[in-house]
Design a protein around this motif. Structure first.
Motif, mmCIF file in Angstrom:
data_model
loop_
_atom_site.group_PDB
_atom_site.id
_atom_site.type_symbol
_atom_site.label_atom_id
_atom_site.label_comp_id
_atom_site.label_asym_id
_atom_site.label_seq_id
_atom_site.Cartn_x
_atom_site.Cartn_y
_atom_site.Cartn_z
ATOM 1 N N THR A 1 0.842 -1.196 0.000
ATOM 2 C CA THR A 1 0.000 0.000 0.000
ATOM 3 C C THR A 1 0.880 1.249 0.000
ATOM 4 O O THR A 1 2.098 1.183 0.187
ATOM 5 N N TRP A 2 0.250 2.401 -0.183
ATOM 6 C CA TRP A 2 0.990 3.659 -0.306
ATOM 7 C C TRP A 2 1.777 4.004 0.952
ATOM 8 O O TRP A 2 2.751 4.755 0.904
ATOM 9 N N ASP A 3 1.343 3.504 2.112
ATOM 10 C CA ASP A 3 2.058 3.833 3.356
ATOM 11 C C ASP A 3 2.787 2.639 3.959
ATOM 12 O O ASP A 3 3.285 2.725 5.079
ATOM 13 N N GLY A 4 2.846 1.521 3.240
ATOM 14 C CA GLY A 4 3.626 0.377 3.686
ATOM 15 C C GLY A 4 3.099 -0.334 4.907
ATOM 16 O O GLY A 4 3.834 -1.081 5.553
ATOM 17 N N ARG A 5 1.819 -0.147 5.219
ATOM 18 C CA ARG A 5 1.322 -0.660 6.504
ATOM 19 C C ARG A 5 1.001 -2.141 6.494
ATOM 20 O O ARG A 5 0.692 -2.704 7.561
ATOM 21 N N MET A 6 1.034 -2.808 5.360
ATOM 22 C CA MET A 6 0.771 -4.246 5.294
ATOM 23 C C MET A 6 1.970 -4.946 4.677
ATOM 24 O O MET A 6 2.551 -4.451 3.720
ATOM 25 N N ASP A 7 2.304 -6.110 5.219
ATOM 26 C CA ASP A 7 3.424 -6.886 4.695
ATOM 27 C C ASP A 7 2.973 -8.106 3.899
ATOM 28 O O ASP A 7 3.647 -8.523 2.966
ATOM 29 N N GLN A 8 1.841 -8.691 4.262
ATOM 30 C CA GLN A 8 1.374 -9.904 3.622
ATOM 31 C C GLN A 8 0.380 -9.585 2.510
ATOM 32 O O GLN A 8 -0.549 -8.804 2.707
ATOM 33 N N ARG A 9 0.563 -10.230 1.363
ATOM 34 C CA ARG A 9 -0.315 -9.975 0.236
ATOM 35 C C ARG A 9 -1.746 -10.412 0.539
ATOM 36 O O ARG A 9 -2.704 -9.794 0.069
ATOM 37 N N ARG A 10 -1.911 -11.451 1.343
ATOM 38 C CA ARG A 10 -3.280 -11.868 1.665
ATOM 39 C C ARG A 10 -3.985 -10.812 2.511
ATOM 40 O O ARG A 10 -5.201 -10.621 2.394
ATOM 41 N N ASP A 11 -3.247 -10.103 3.365
ATOM 42 C CA ASP A 11 -3.845 -9.004 4.127
ATOM 43 C C ASP A 11 -4.236 -7.869 3.198
ATOM 44 O O ASP A 11 -5.306 -7.262 3.351
ATOM 45 N N GLN A 12 -3.360 -7.585 2.244
ATOM 46 C CA GLN A 12 -3.662 -6.548 1.262
ATOM 47 C C GLN A 12 -4.880 -6.930 0.436
ATOM 48 O O GLN A 12 -5.724 -6.084 0.103
ATOM 49 N N LEU B 1 -1.187 12.279 5.381
ATOM 50 C CA LEU B 1 0.221 12.372 5.745
ATOM 51 C C LEU B 1 0.988 11.079 5.505
ATOM 52 O O LEU B 1 2.120 10.931 5.949
ATOM 53 N N GLY B 2 0.354 10.125 4.805
ATOM 54 C CA GLY B 2 1.074 8.926 4.421
ATOM 55 C C GLY B 2 1.465 8.053 5.588
ATOM 56 O O GLY B 2 0.618 7.549 6.328
ATOM 57 N N VAL B 3 2.769 7.869 5.789
ATOM 58 C CA VAL B 3 3.271 6.932 6.790
ATOM 59 C C VAL B 3 2.813 7.292 8.203
ATOM 60 O O VAL B 3 2.643 6.411 9.044
ATOM 61 N N CYS C 1 5.964 12.079 8.334
ATOM 62 C CA CYS C 1 4.769 12.707 7.765
ATOM 63 C C CYS C 1 5.036 13.212 6.348
ATOM 64 O O CYS C 1 6.018 13.930 6.107
ATOM 65 N N GLY C 2 4.175 12.804 5.430
ATOM 66 C CA GLY C 2 4.322 13.185 4.031
ATOM 67 C C GLY C 2 5.016 12.148 3.189
ATOM 68 O O GLY C 2 5.145 12.321 1.974
ATOM 69 N N LEU C 3 5.479 11.052 3.813
ATOM 70 C CA LEU C 3 6.189 10.002 3.071
ATOM 71 C C LEU C 3 5.193 9.001 2.475
ATOM 72 O O LEU C 3 4.263 8.555 3.162
ATOM 73 N N PHE C 4 5.420 8.667 1.201
ATOM 74 C CA PHE C 4 4.616 7.674 0.508
ATOM 75 C C PHE C 4 5.531 6.724 -0.249
ATOM 76 O O PHE C 4 6.672 7.048 -0.562
ATOM 77 N N LYS C 5 5.000 5.570 -0.548
ATOM 78 C CA LYS C 5 5.758 4.508 -1.200
ATOM 79 C C LYS C 5 6.241 4.925 -2.591
ATOM 80 O O LYS C 5 5.520 5.570 -3.349
#
Length: 387
Positions: free
Chosen positions: A111-122, A267-269, A284-288
């Motif tokens: 995701t744009w903020d990196g909050r998920m690691d597993q593709r099944r969660d995504q 604010l992204g991350v 704040c303001g950081l995106f993938k």
């Protein structure tokens, strides 16, 4: 889940099971019956013909139970996610990629903020999101899966009692979607002209070759600094991303309904969708940094879909600081409101490495022709090249 069910299977049985899971996940991916509205499938926002990204130029897509609820961010591509590393706040590159002693900061995650690691969660997240497929809970999703005709296949693959527990059924759906997204033919075929060029099966045009040189030149485009264009030392194809998270100060997009509130900021991350790092203002303001593969198929660019042409997206990098009035609004006194989608206390997070930098009126690092050359090169990253 797969490991327990695969235990004891022969190789032939394991391959057959994997093929059946992929087929099930594929059917689910394209079936709108799994949404509360009955009108939205995964493919509604992730169209294979557009690199598994939206087929339209909307900055955000609408969904929910009535298909009227707007999202907060542009829907990203689902292609080339197979090598994304887990999110970490401190990333040290492998020896074949760069200096392993350098802390590259927040990196990885989906995701744009990196909050998920597993593709099944995504894969599961949109099924329950109130602005996407909007299933009320796991039991509701399981019921829709049964009604949509997936029951027999799910029982055959996950056990006859799979629907006795809604959470287990929902997890099985996420797993099937995950397996489908591991299909290399669909999601990471490496079939672009650039891949053919690297393999010695195609030649870049003079303009494309100039664009590649400018793309990698640290004094010009410097795109390759974050969007790696060279194969790994082990021969793996370039992913055109370093998986980092970065602030580039994209202008605010008034076309996103949430932005009608002047106090709202994505604010992204550090929020609002990601909450675990809300107390770290340096994020704040950081995106993938997304992969640029298939970028020419997109009709909107950046996390907020502000730009609607690839040329504008490239030009923004080049002219953000040398011609800010072209990209940002002005206040009542006529002053340019630079970085208008980021509160002042976080604007120091914005990256200023080339091609950023300079002052208003300075000559940008790339001319109009050179911008066109890079755009031409980016067109070679579209999958499905045929000589």
């Amino acid at each position: 889940m797969a490991g327990a069910e695969d235990a004891g299977l022969t190789r032939h049985q394991a391959y057959a099971r994997a093929a059946a899971l992929e087929a099930l996940g594929r059917r689910m991916f394209f079936d709108p019956s799994l949404s509360a509205s009955g009108q939205m499938a995964c493919a509604s926002c992730h169209d294979p013909a557009h690199g598994f990204a939206p087929a339209n130029a909307l900055p955000v897509q609408r969904g929910g139970q009535d298909m009227r609820q707007p999202g907060l961010r542009a829907a990203p591509s689902l292609k080339y996610l197979q090598a994304v590393p887990p999110f970490t706040e401190h990333y040290f590159e492998a020896d074949d990629e760069g200096d392993g002693s350098v802390d590259n900061g927040p990196t990885g995650g989906l995701t744009w903020d990196g909050r998920m690691d597993q593709r099944r969660d995504q894969a599961l997240f949109p099924l329950f999101s109130a602005v996407e497929m909007a299933n009320e809970n796991a039991d509701a999703l399981a019921a829709r899966a049964r009604q949509a005709g997936f029951a027999d296949d799910m029982r055959a693959l996950y056990g006859s009692d799979i629907f006795n527990d809604g959470k287990k059924a929902a997890a099985a759906i996420g797993h099937a979607l995950d397996v489908f997204q591991q299909s290399w033919r669909d999601f990471y075929p490496y079939s672009s002209k650039y891949d053919a060029y690297l393999a010695g099966r195609a030649q870049l045009s003079p303009q494309e070759a100039r664009g590649l040189a400018l793309f990698n030149d640290p004094a010009k485009g410097n795109c390759g600094n974050c969007h790696r264009s060279s194969p790994g030392n082990d021969g793996t194809p370039p992913q055109f991303t370093d998986y980092g998270l970065i602030a580039i100060g994209v202008p605010r997009n008034a076309a996103i309904p949430a932005n009608a509130d002047p106090k709202f900021f994505d604010l992204g991350v550090c929020g609002p969708l990601r909450t675990d790092l809300a107390g770290k203002p340096e994020y704040c303001g950081l995106f993938k940094t997304p992969s640029l593969r298939n970028v020419a198929l997109r009709q909107s660019f950046f996390h907020n879909g502000k730009m609607h042409s690839l040329r504008d997206a490239v030009a923004f990098y080049v002219e953000r600081d040398t011609d800010p009035g072209k990209w940002y609004p002005r206040d009542a006194a006529g002053h340019v409101r630079k970085f208008d989608d980021l509160p002042a206390q976080y604007q120091g997070n914005v990256n200023d490495e080339p091609p950023f930098g300079g002052k208003p009126g300075n000559t940008p690092r790339l001319s109009a022709q050179e911008i066109g050359d890079i755009v031409a090169f980016l067109g070679t990253l579209t999958d499905g090249y045929a000589r």
